[in-house]
Design a protein around this motif. Structure first.
Motif: not given
Length: 309
Positions: A134-154
């Motif tokens: 899986d390829y994930i494009n992710r923008e992190l916009v702020a310090q101190g916030m936790i972001v979780t992406d879920t891989a959708r595998l092919e």
């Protein structure tokens, strides 16, 4: 915390949640601010997983984690979570599983990073494993916030199935077979997603030393030979050779033909497709299908001539 500070903090968190609704946030969780959840790792349906993260602006690799299923001694990894601490920026994340059959090259920079098949000598490359990605494009916009992406595998490689339906060969006499694909792709540049490349004289050899006639999976064909290959290179003509032998290795019949469409253009096999070649006495038919029911679109059937040797 004063009521005023609490109100400001609450308003900030709500604003971020509304702005990035597809993400999961937990302000107080820990100091790892970017996490990739790989369900198949938690469920132990894959052997290993590697997660790489690049800064898209600079191309610099900022995160790289690898783990084998059942060998982590890490509760977080065992839960399928690959965690990183990275600053706000735009990122490209690559999740790749079952990587035993490939090597990673020049990964420090996204513009050069790739994975490639192991060379088995004499321009021959090993068959890839049943890799998923899986390829994930992710923008992190702020310090101190936790972001979780879920891989959708092919499924990354294509599946090739060669079904022999001719009458030139008696099923009882064939004990061994060798299938060769020439001009196979060997290298995947990560920045290009699934557009592959490789040396024009490369090939993959599949050996079958215990051929059983009339396999149920072949749907009535005399034999079915199957394997995996990287998605094919665009506009690169591949040839398939099939040699069937007796129990002492003596050739009984061999076939060779170019994999082209009705207009004699090279066939391009996309990632995760099932590529079925039915061989008849006077020709062959190619059917291209999705690897599971979640891939939409009908099958494509291509008729072609055959060269016998």
């Amino acid at each position: 915390m004063s009521l005023r500070r609490f109100a400001i903090h609450t308003a900030y968190c709500l604003t971020m949640l509304l702005t990035l609704g597809s993400c999961t946030f937990d302000y107080f969780e820990d100091n790892m601010n970017y996490k990739v959840f790989v369900p198949e790792f938690k469920e132990r349906t894959i052997r290993n997983c590697r997660v790489l993260v690049w800064d898209k602006k600079t191309g610099r690799l900022v995160g790289d984690r690898y783990a084998r299923v059942g060998a982590t001694n890490d509760n977080v990894l065992d839960a399928g979570i690959f965690a990183f601490r990275i600053p706000p920026a735009n990122y490209k994340t690559c999740v790749l599983t079952d990587t035993d059959s490939v090597g990673f090259n020049d990964i420090a920079d996204l513009t050069t990073a790739s994975f490639s098949l192991d060379n088995d000598g004499d321009r021959r490359y090993k068959e890839p494993a049943y890799m998923k990605f899986d390829y994930i494009n992710r923008e992190l916009v702020a310090q101190g916030m936790i972001v979780t992406d879920t891989a959708r595998l092919e499924l990354y490689p294509a599946i090739i199935k060669v079904r022999y339906r001719g009458t030139d060969v008696s099923a009882e006499t064939v004990k061994k077979a060798a299938m060769t694909l020439s001009n196979t792709a060997t290298r995947q540049q990560i920045s290009l997603d699934t557009i592959t490349s490789g040396p024009t004289d490369s090939y993959t050899l599949y050996n079958y030393n215990d051929v059983e006639p009339w396999p149920q999976a072949a749907e009535g064909a005399k034999f079915e030979f199957s394997g995996l290959l990287f998605p094919t290179k665009e506009n690169e003509l591949m040839h398939l050779a099939l040699n069937m032998c007796d129990d002492e290795g003596h050739s009984i019949r061999s076939y060779r033909f170019a994999l082209t469409d009705r207009e004699s253009k090279p066939i391009t096999i996309l990632h995760g497709r099932v590529f079925i070649i039915d061989i008849y006495n006077e020709g062959f038919m190619i059917t291209i299908e999705g690897w599971d029911e979640s891939i939409l679109g009908g099958s494509v059937e291509i008729d072609g001539g055959k060269n016998k040797h």
